[in-house]
Design a protein around this motif. Structure first.
Motif, PDB file in Angstrom:
ATOM      1  N   VAL A 225       0.983  -1.211   0.294  1.00  0.00           N
ATOM      2  CA  VAL A 225      -0.007  -0.032   0.081  1.00  0.00           C
ATOM      3  C   VAL A 225       0.725   1.350   0.086  1.00  0.00           C
ATOM      4  N   ASP A 226       2.018   1.282   0.512  1.00  0.00           N
ATOM      5  CA  ASP A 226       3.011   2.328   0.530  1.00  0.00           C
ATOM      6  C   ASP A 226       3.889   2.328  -0.614  1.00  0.00           C
ATOM      7  N   SER A 227       4.415   1.106  -0.819  1.00  0.00           N
ATOM      8  CA  SER A 227       5.462   0.713  -1.881  1.00  0.00           C
ATOM      9  C   SER A 227       4.956   1.156  -3.440  1.00  0.00           C
ATOM     10  N   VAL A 228       3.893   0.646  -3.734  1.00  0.00           N
ATOM     11  CA  VAL A 228       3.405   0.411  -4.945  1.00  0.00           C
ATOM     12  C   VAL A 228       3.019   2.277  -5.495  1.00  0.00           C
ATOM     13  N   PRO A 229       2.307   2.917  -4.570  1.00  0.00           N
ATOM     14  CA  PRO A 229       2.154   4.308  -4.905  1.00  0.00           C
ATOM     15  C   PRO A 229       3.389   5.215  -5.029  1.00  0.00           C
ATOM     16  N   ALA A 230       4.590   4.651  -4.388  1.00  0.00           N
ATOM     17  CA  ALA A 230       5.646   5.260  -4.157  1.00  0.00           C
ATOM     18  C   ALA A 230       6.483   5.295  -5.757  1.00  0.00           C
ATOM     19  N   VAL A 231       6.277   3.701  -6.253  1.00  0.00           N
ATOM     20  CA  VAL A 231       7.125   3.632  -7.464  1.00  0.00           C
ATOM     21  C   VAL A 231       6.158   4.562  -8.568  1.00  0.00           C
ATOM     22  N   PHE A 232       4.745   4.399  -8.464  1.00  0.00           N
ATOM     23  CA  PHE A 232       3.998   5.144  -9.626  1.00  0.00           C
ATOM     24  C   PHE A 232       4.382   6.628  -9.441  1.00  0.00           C
ATOM     25  N   ALA A 233       4.523   7.177  -8.428  1.00  0.00           N
ATOM     26  CA  ALA A 233       4.865   8.356  -8.187  1.00  0.00           C
ATOM     27  C   ALA A 233       6.299   8.891  -8.866  1.00  0.00           C
ATOM     28  N   ILE A 234       7.028   7.894  -9.007  1.00  0.00           N
ATOM     29  CA  ILE A 234       8.434   7.987  -9.801  1.00  0.00           C
ATOM     30  C   ILE A 234       8.249   7.577 -11.125  1.00  0.00           C
ATOM     31  N   THR A 235       7.343   6.784 -11.680  1.00  0.00           N
ATOM     32  CA  THR A 235       7.055   6.641 -13.022  1.00  0.00           C
ATOM     33  C   THR A 235       5.625   5.842 -13.368  1.00  0.00           C
ATOM     34  N   SER A 236       4.964   5.986 -14.004  1.00  0.00           N
ATOM     35  CA  SER A 236       3.567   5.523 -14.558  1.00  0.00           C
ATOM     36  C   SER A 236       3.857   4.323 -15.262  1.00  0.00           C
ATOM     37  N   ASP A 237       4.918   4.020 -15.718  1.00  0.00           N
ATOM     38  CA  ASP A 237       5.259   2.875 -16.640  1.00  0.00           C
ATOM     39  C   ASP A 237       4.906   1.676 -16.114  1.00  0.00           C
ATOM     40  N   PRO A 238       3.909   0.711 -16.175  1.00  0.00           N
ATOM     41  CA  PRO A 238       3.722  -0.359 -15.512  1.00  0.00           C
ATOM     42  C   PRO A 238       4.972  -1.494 -15.776  1.00  0.00           C
ATOM     43  N   TYR A 239       5.643  -1.472 -16.673  1.00  0.00           N
ATOM     44  CA  TYR A 239       6.502  -2.446 -17.033  1.00  0.00           C
ATOM     45  C   TYR A 239       7.708  -2.014 -15.903  1.00  0.00           C
ATOM     46  N   ILE A 240       8.208  -0.963 -15.750  1.00  0.00           N
ATOM     47  CA  ILE A 240       9.176  -0.356 -14.789  1.00  0.00           C
ATOM     48  C   ILE A 240       8.756  -0.799 -13.515  1.00  0.00           C
ATOM     49  N   VAL A 241       7.400  -0.373 -13.102  1.00  0.00           N
ATOM     50  CA  VAL A 241       6.805  -0.354 -12.038  1.00  0.00           C
ATOM     51  C   VAL A 241       7.038  -2.021 -11.385  1.00  0.00           C
ATOM     52  N   PHE A 242       6.619  -2.831 -12.195  1.00  0.00           N
ATOM     53  CA  PHE A 242       6.549  -4.150 -11.867  1.00  0.00           C
ATOM     54  C   PHE A 242       7.864  -4.849 -11.889  1.00  0.00           C
ATOM     55  N   THR A 243       8.516  -4.693 -12.971  1.00  0.00           N
ATOM     56  CA  THR A 243      10.002  -5.352 -12.770  1.00  0.00           C
ATOM     57  C   THR A 243      10.857  -4.624 -11.773  1.00  0.00           C
ATOM     58  N   SER A 244      10.748  -3.609 -11.139  1.00  0.00           N
ATOM     59  CA  SER A 244      11.797  -2.989  -9.952  1.00  0.00           C
ATOM     60  C   SER A 244      10.989  -3.502  -8.735  1.00  0.00           C
ATOM     61  N   ASN A 245       9.821  -3.739  -8.806  1.00  0.00           N
ATOM     62  CA  ASN A 245       9.218  -4.352  -7.462  1.00  0.00           C
ATOM     63  C   ASN A 245       9.708  -5.689  -7.266  1.00  0.00           C
ATOM     64  N   ILE A 246       9.388  -6.550  -8.349  1.00  0.00           N
ATOM     65  CA  ILE A 246       9.751  -7.661  -8.229  1.00  0.00           C
ATOM     66  C   ILE A 246      11.379  -8.314  -8.052  1.00  0.00           C
ATOM     67  N   PHE A 247      12.255  -7.669  -8.695  1.00  0.00           N
ATOM     68  CA  PHE A 247      13.502  -7.907  -8.638  1.00  0.00           C
ATOM     69  C   PHE A 247      13.925  -7.290  -7.195  1.00  0.00           C
ATOM     70  N   ALA A 248      13.325  -6.344  -6.648  1.00  0.00           N
ATOM     71  CA  ALA A 248      13.713  -5.693  -5.328  1.00  0.00           C
ATOM     72  C   ALA A 248      13.430  -6.772  -4.215  1.00  0.00           C
ATOM     73  N   ILE A 249      12.022  -7.429  -4.332  1.00  0.00           N
ATOM     74  CA  ILE A 249      11.618  -8.454  -3.391  1.00  0.00           C
ATOM     75  C   ILE A 249      12.504  -9.683  -3.333  1.00  0.00           C
ATOM     76  N   LEU A 250      12.866 -10.244  -4.938  1.00  0.00           N
ATOM     77  CA  LEU A 250      13.640 -11.398  -5.109  1.00  0.00           C
ATOM     78  C   LEU A 250      14.900 -11.212  -4.108  1.00  0.00           C
TER      79      LEU A 250
END
Length: 340
Positions: A225-250
């Motif tokens: 709930v915090d991290s997803v809006p934070a990344v969308f505030a950086i970029t609205s590109d879903p590909y960048i949002v998803f790949t950065s999220n998953i790589f960070a979590i891995l």
């Protein structure tokens, strides 16, 4: 082959499939080769695995640069660093959950492995929903930004941290009422068939490991709930949002076994994260006031690194010489039965 060039959420389908293939190979490699069987992951191995995942995450930025653009690569790196940093608190909560259920270290990796599969699906759904909102209602970005500023200020003004009361968690109470739960672990099994004392028939029971897995998944949803809006505030590109999220979590999952034991050394990082959230939220409004289409990616990345580096340096300096406060489940001093 034309189907691979079809656009999905603004990017060719082959780009999405390439990333998912990389994640699949990593998961198979993780469970099938690097961590076969139930073994305890020590600090040294944890650090090596984490370095491996961080390296891959950074190299993927090069792939984004090559296939998309230099600006997209900068946005990816910023989102990657922010997501990994925000997940620090998640490590503490996961350690608390495993400690509450007395999950030995040798079974924790299995729970975290299956947990990442749920995270990929849940984050994908949240990011897809968020992307649809932003695409159709651009003003939602301002709501995300305001929420981040509010969250950052709340973190800064909070007087003290309170450990989550897992025993009183409503979801845990609900699960215990609806599921048959064993009083003890059964190896690395999430469920087991046991004889019902009342009827004498075999009945399916959930083990404490399954409850821990569910609680870890819910914790990730809360942190998203915090991290997803934070990344969308950086970029609205879903590909960048998803790949950065998953790589960070891995990578964070690999680092968990080392990080949980030294988390106290980053006591002041929460203030840096609070400032970072305020910065990320504020730059959306600043870009609008300056009539900028986007806040410069290079500036975002530089400020992000400066804020986090300051938080890490201050934390390490202030906590030098302090003993560890977190004892991982399965280690001496934390051998207690699972609470039910």
């Amino acid at each position: 082959m034309e189907i691979l060039l079809t656009l999905f959420l603004g990017k060719p389908l082959w780009l999405w499939l390439t990333f998912l293939a990389i994640v699949l190979v990593l998961l198979v490699l993780d469970l099938g080769v690097l961590n076969k069987g139930d073994e305890e992951i020590g600090v040294a191995k944890s650090l090596k695995l984490s370095a491996f995942y961080v390296t891959l995450g950074v190299l993927f930025a090069g792939f984004v640069w090559w296939q998309v653009s230099a600006e997209a690569a900068g946005l990816y790196l910023t989102a990657f660093v922010v997501e990994k940093s925000l997940a620090m608190d998640n490590v503490f909560v996961i350690a608390m959950i495993f400690g509450f259920f007395a999950i030995p270290r040798k079974y924790q990796h299995r729970a975290l492995f299956w947990g990442i599969l749920g995270v990929i699906v849940l984050r994908g759904l949240m990011i897809g929903f968020g992307a649809a909102l932003v695409q159709n209602y651009h003003w939602v970005l301002y709501i995300f930004a305001a929420f981040l500023i509010f969250t950052g200020l709340k973190m800064l003004l909070a007087k003290e941290d309170h450990a989550p009361d897992i025993a009183s968690n409503p979801l845990l109470k609900f699960l215990r009422k609806r599921l048959n739960v064993t009083d003890e672990l059964h190896g690395h099994a999430f469920t087991v068939r046991k004889e019902d004392p009342g009827t004498g028939k075999l009945k399916l029971y959930a083990t404490p490991l399954l409850l821990a897995l569910i609680m870890v998944e819910i914790a990730d949803v809360i942190f998203a709930v915090d991290s997803v809006p934070a990344v969308f505030a950086i970029t609205s590109d879903p590909y960048i949002v998803f790949t950065s999220n998953i790589f960070a979590i891995l990578g964070l999952r690999a680092l968990y076994f080392a990080l949980a034991a030294i988390l106290h050394r980053f006591a002041y990082l929460k203030y840096a994260l609070a400032v970072l959230l305020i910065f990320i939220g504020s730059k959306v409004f600043v870009a609008s006031l300056l009539d900028l289409e986007k806040f410069p990616a290079s500036v975002s990345l530089g400020v992000t690194f400066a804020i986090l580096a300051t938080g890490v340096i201050v934390s390490l300096w202030k906590t030098r010489g302090q003993p560890a406060h977190v004892t991982l489940p399965g280690e001496p001093g934390n051998d207690h039965p699972a609470r039910h």
